[in-house]
Scaffold this motif. Structure first.
Motif, mmCIF file in Angstrom:
data_model
loop_
_atom_site.group_PDB
_atom_site.id
_atom_site.type_symbol
_atom_site.label_atom_id
_atom_site.label_comp_id
_atom_site.label_asym_id
_atom_site.label_seq_id
_atom_site.Cartn_x
_atom_site.Cartn_y
_atom_site.Cartn_z
ATOM 1 N N ARG A 1 0.816 -1.209 0.000
ATOM 2 C CA ARG A 1 0.000 0.000 0.000
ATOM 3 C C ARG A 1 0.859 1.273 0.000
ATOM 4 O O ARG A 1 1.880 1.344 0.667
ATOM 5 C CB ARG A 1 -0.891 -0.001 1.238
ATOM 6 N N GLU B 1 1.435 5.051 1.122
ATOM 7 C CA GLU B 1 1.043 5.927 2.213
ATOM 8 C C GLU B 1 0.486 7.223 1.624
ATOM 9 O O GLU B 1 0.807 7.600 0.491
ATOM 10 C CB GLU B 1 2.239 6.212 3.119
ATOM 11 N N GLU C 1 2.282 9.747 -0.856
ATOM 12 C CA GLU C 1 3.523 9.130 -1.315
ATOM 13 C C GLU C 1 3.440 8.838 -2.813
ATOM 14 O O GLU C 1 2.407 8.399 -3.318
ATOM 15 C CB GLU C 1 3.735 7.835 -0.532
ATOM 16 N N SER D 1 6.860 4.498 -2.825
ATOM 17 C CA SER D 1 6.171 3.443 -2.065
ATOM 18 C C SER D 1 6.774 2.088 -2.371
ATOM 19 O O SER D 1 7.005 1.281 -1.469
ATOM 20 C CB SER D 1 4.685 3.406 -2.420
#
Length: 146
Positions: A41, A43, A46, A51
């Protein structure tokens, strides 16, 4: 019975080294026990590539130094979480990890990271044939094999 539905967007990368692919074994979620691409996932705020680099390092101990977007894929899956049915629309931005920092590529996290991964390992194409893979891992490995 009401089915909870949600969308999960993640970033995932396939690394290849000496004719082997780097995969992690899922520790939780609908793919628990299956082998997957390192990633996860994003953030809030981001960038996707940032990521991927963060998640890849967290799960494998290796840091991608060059990546290239390959594709985006999605799948809808059903599973139960705490006895409740759930549908997940899983969307993945998929990358080829072109190079990794360092020269110790065999020194990976082979133990659980406390979150998503039960450990990472390098596998040859022959080994992968008999393994349970997530849809994104299967897609990327098939893409590289063709």
């Amino acid at each position: 019975m009401k089915v909870n539905k949600h969308t999960h967007l993640g970033v995932y990368g396939l690394a290849k080294w000496q004719q082997s692919y780097l995969l992690i074994q899922k520790a939780r979620g609908p793919y628990v026990g299956k082998w997957d691409l390192p990633g996860g996932r994003m953030e809030f705020g981001e960038q996707p590539e940032a990521s991927l680099i963060r998640e890849f390092e967290e799960e494998t101990g290796l840091v991608p130094s060059k990546v290239s977007v390959s594709s985006s894929q999605s799948t809808v899956l059903q599973w139960e979480i705490q006895g409740e049915p759930e549908e997940v629309h899983h969307i993945g931005i998929l990358y080829h990890v072109i190079s990794l920092q360092g020269n110790q590529l065999q020194q990976i996290k082979r133990v659980a990271d406390g979150h998503d991964s039960l450990g990472a390992e390098w596998f040859t194409s022959d080994q992968i044939k008999d393994m349970e893979l997530t849809p994104f891992a299967k897609y990327m490995i098939d893409l590289c094999s063709s």
